[in-house]
Design a protein around this motif. Structure first.
Motif, PDB file in Angstrom:
ATOM      1  N   ASP B 188     -35.993  14.641  62.987  1.00 15.29           N
ATOM      2  CA  ASP B 188     -34.721  14.371  62.315  1.00 15.29           C
ATOM      3  C   ASP B 188     -33.744  15.535  62.389  1.00 15.29           C
ATOM      4  O   ASP B 188     -32.548  15.340  62.446  1.00 15.29           O
ATOM      5  CB  ASP B 188     -34.978  14.032  60.835  1.00 15.29           C
ATOM      6  N   TYR B 189     -34.247  16.786  62.368  1.00  9.56           N
ATOM      7  CA  TYR B 189     -33.274  17.866  62.335  1.00  9.56           C
ATOM      8  C   TYR B 189     -32.524  17.985  63.648  1.00  9.56           C
ATOM      9  O   TYR B 189     -31.408  18.504  63.673  1.00  9.56           O
ATOM     10  CB  TYR B 189     -33.879  19.205  61.898  1.00  9.56           C
ATOM     11  N   ASP B 191     -31.733  15.187  65.440  1.00 10.34           N
ATOM     12  CA  ASP B 191     -30.772  14.098  65.252  1.00 10.34           C
ATOM     13  C   ASP B 191     -29.638  14.547  64.332  1.00 10.34           C
ATOM     14  O   ASP B 191     -28.467  14.272  64.587  1.00 10.34           O
ATOM     15  CB  ASP B 191     -31.457  12.881  64.623  1.00 10.34           C
ATOM     16  N   ALA B 192     -30.033  15.245  63.259  1.00  9.58           N
ATOM     17  CA  ALA B 192     -29.020  15.698  62.309  1.00  9.58           C
ATOM     18  C   ALA B 192     -28.029  16.624  62.993  1.00  9.58           C
ATOM     19  O   ALA B 192     -26.826  16.543  62.757  1.00  9.58           O
ATOM     20  CB  ALA B 192     -29.687  16.398  61.127  1.00  9.58           C
ATOM     21  N   VAL B 194     -27.214  16.563  66.092  1.00  9.36           N
ATOM     22  CA  VAL B 194     -26.344  15.738  66.934  1.00  9.36           C
ATOM     23  C   VAL B 194     -25.268  15.087  66.072  1.00  9.36           C
ATOM     24  O   VAL B 194     -24.090  15.075  66.429  1.00  9.36           O
ATOM     25  CB  VAL B 194     -27.170  14.657  67.672  1.00  9.36           C
ATOM     26  N   THR B 195     -25.666  14.581  64.907  1.00 15.39           N
ATOM     27  CA  THR B 195     -24.673  13.926  64.054  1.00 15.39           C
ATOM     28  C   THR B 195     -23.685  14.933  63.473  1.00 15.39           C
ATOM     29  O   THR B 195     -22.642  14.562  62.987  1.00 15.39           O
ATOM     30  CB  THR B 195     -25.318  13.166  62.874  1.00 15.39           C
TER      31      THR B 195
END
Lengths: 338, 297
Positions: B188-189, B191-192, B194-195
């Motif tokens: 997730d980090y 992905d985070a 990227v977001t």
């Protein structure tokens, strides 16, 4: 004009349609909950809003944030929007933070991703942000690594990272699913407070109706990638329109005080959400719906009435509308009344 | 608990016990392998660094009568070889060469391997395919043979030998790092990040790389050991740097005298063994320490 306007948002992987012509809007300072079982396309909707659907997937439709059309934006400008205008909080706080960096470094990184602040100023801002998400003793905890934080605290840090650039829209994808119930309430309160204080629009993706009742202004119920119902929260809980929404509510245990009510089986919804690509023709919920009849063979049009909408041919929204549900504007009132 | 009683090491109440009780070194207690490995390595490094002081002058000069056995002449504690060169001086000077080649080759393999692995694992798709096919190209060739060919082409110098060994050893590191990067990439980090709108470079350097390096720490010390062995094999075959001394070339040179003067082969052979053993023990010890699945002993 609303903060976020979504029109006919569609996500497809080859022939499989994961999100099907979804339209909705979010005002600044408003909380919209997107509800549905696992596999209904909720998270995919969140990814599609920031155009982060992984390659074979294709996004269609229009997404406008503050009048800016995100769908046509070049990738470089889209990257400037992510984080700066839209923040995302993920489900699992355990993997949301990088274990080798200190919490302060990670929040400061997020701050510097969209502002020209120097290291020292970014660190000060990081402390401010940690304070904002109510991490006690924020200054001293900047130099701690994530393993020294509990799940709830990590989720707070993840939220601090998401709001680092002061986004206009915060998307929280099942932010409390991995947490204890007491911590869930704290995180929801925090999100609510930040929404109010920072004037953000908040999209809360969840499958927990308790979370919805607690925080949302408006609810969008998704099934198999489609919107099946949209209502104000009080209206939804007072009179759910779509059979799917009614079944969802029936599947939720009720806790009461005092005399135990007669034992009742929880009403589960038989069957499973159809897989994308194998969605039955007509109403996608019909095979699992107790009230289904011959009319369900056609895709029901979305009936709108005011701010309510439902996609079921057995519900006549206009006929129901006169039975007005009290429309309280102050949510604390209906929460107390509940 | 045996940990609390002073039974460690052979020195009752000695320095070792006190050393182990200092906070930074306390974790070493868990792994005796690491400690022994570090001591061996420290000894080899000390010899390599002090070679010039202890034995000034060229170790290839004749210093005394040829074929003196160790312990016979006090001037030559490890004896002399068939040309009358001091074995101790030669061994000491060779230590530096072996360590240099081993560490230089391992560094090269690590740099290339980590870069290729992280890029392949993070970007996936075509980048992954191209990099992994190249690494397979290297892996399908017997690495010693490949190294020999490279050394023959480039000419035998310390630099070219290090290059040849390093360039044949990187694929194993690349595969290790790639596997980790593929795992980290899905967390997730990342992905985070990227977001948050971070670029690829920043995400790789900040999140993916540091979290993919844990298994490399262990592999690195074993890589040095392998490189030292490869270097020894090359010099044994006479393909080493003709201007330098090395343990491998000493073993090779001593081979004809094996029946009459086996110490000429055994001493440098033992040195190779101890050095490689040292690095291997460090690798295993680090594995014990860093791998959460190893039971605490």
């Amino acid at each position: 004009m609303s903060l976020l306007e979504v029109e006919d948002l569609t996500v497809r992987f080859g022939d499989a349609v994961v999100v099907d012509r979804l339209s909705f809007s979010v005002e600044a300072g408003e909380t919209l909950a997107i509800v549905g079982e696992s596999g209904c396309g909720k998270s995919m909707t969140a990814l599609a809003l920031t155009r982060l659907v992984a390659p074979p997937g294709r996004i269609g439709g229009r997404v406008r944030l503050d009048g800016l059309d995100l769908t046509g934006l070049p990738e470089a400008r889209m990257r400037a929007v992510r984080g700066d205008r839209i923040g995302i909080v993920f489900q699992d706080p355990m993997s949301a933070l990088n274990p080798v960096l200190t919490v302060g470094e990670q929040v400061a990184e997020a701050v510097r991703a969209h502002s020209p602040l120097g290291a020292r100023a970014a660190r000060a801002r990081a402390a401010e942000l940690l304070d904002l998400v109510h991490i006690p003793d924020a200054h001293r905890r900047l130099d701690d690594h994530p393993h020294r934080f509990s799940g709830g605290m990590r989720q707070r840090v993840a939220i601090a990272i998401a709001i680092a650039a002061n986004p206009a829209l915060l998307i929280a994808d099942e932010p409390t699913t991995a947490l204890d119930v007491t911590i869930q309430a704290q995180i929801l309160c925090l999100l609510d407070e930040l929404r109010r204080d920072l004037g953000m629009g908040l999209i809360l993706i969840t499958h927990d109706l308790g979370v919805v009742a607690e925080t949302a202004d408006r609810v969008l119920v998704m099934y198999a990638g489609r919107k099946v119902e949209e209502q104000d929260t009080p209206g939804l809980f007072a009179a759910p329109l779509h059979p799917y929404t009614r079944r969802l509510m029936g599947a939720k245990p009720r806790l009461t005080l005092g005399e135990p009510p007669p034992r009742q089986r929880l009403q589960e919804i038989p069957g499973l959400v159809p897989l994308p690509g194998a969605i039955p023709p007509g109403c996608a919920f019909a095979p699992r719906c107790a009230d289904a009849d011959a009319g369900c063979a056609a895709v029901p049009p979305l009936q709108r009435h005011g701010r309510a909408a439902v996609a079921c041919h057995k519900v006549d929204l206009a006929a129901r509308a006169p039975r007005q549900i009290p429309r309280w504007t102050d949510r604390s009132q209906w929460r107390a009344a509940e | 608990m045996s940990l609390s009683t002073p039974t460690h090491g052979g020195m009752p109440g000695g320095i070792l016990q006190r050393l182990m009780r200092t906070p930074g070194l306390r974790r070493l207690r868990g792994s005796r392998a690491l400690l022994v490995g570090l001591l061996l390595l420290a000894a080899v490094v000390a010899v390599a660094l002090s070679a010039g002081l202890l034995y000034p002058g060229d170790p290839r000069d004749m210093a005394g009568p040829a074929g003196t056995w160790p312990g016979i002449d006090a001037r030559f504690p490890l004896g002399t070889d068939m040309l009358g060169r001091d074995m101790a001086a030669a061994m000491a000077h060779s230590a530096g060469t072996s360590l240099t080649v081993g560490i230089a080759a391992a560094t090269l393999a690590l740099l290339v391997g980590i870069a290729a692995g992280v890029l392949a694992g993070y970007f996936g798709g075509a980048v992954d395919d191209v990099l992994m096919r190249i690494s397979e190209l290297f892996q399908t060739m017997p690495s010693l043979l490949f190294t020999i060919i490279l050394v023959v082409i480039l000419g035998p110098t310390t630099a070219s030998i290090s290059f040849a060994i390093g360039i044949t050893a990187w694929p194993q590191i690349a595969r290790l790092v790639r596997a980790e990067a593929v795992r980290v990439r899905r967390l997730d980090y990342v992905d985070a990040a990227v977001t948050l709108g971070m670029g690829h470079g920043r995400i790789v350097l900040l999140h993916v790389l540091p979290n993919s390096l844990a298994p490399v720490v262990v592999a690195a010390s074993i890589l040095v050991a392998q490189a030292i062995l490869s270097d020894a094999s090359l010099s044994f075959l006479g393909l080493g740097d003709p201007n330098g001394m090395s343990w491998g070339s000493m073993v090779g040179a001593g081979r004809p005298m094996l029946r009459t003067a086996w110490y000429m082969t055994a001493l440098p052979g033992g040195a190779i063994f101890l050095t490689v053993m040292g690095f291997m023990l460090i690798g295993n010890g680090l594995n014990d320490l860093l791998n959460p699945r190893t039971p605490v002993r």
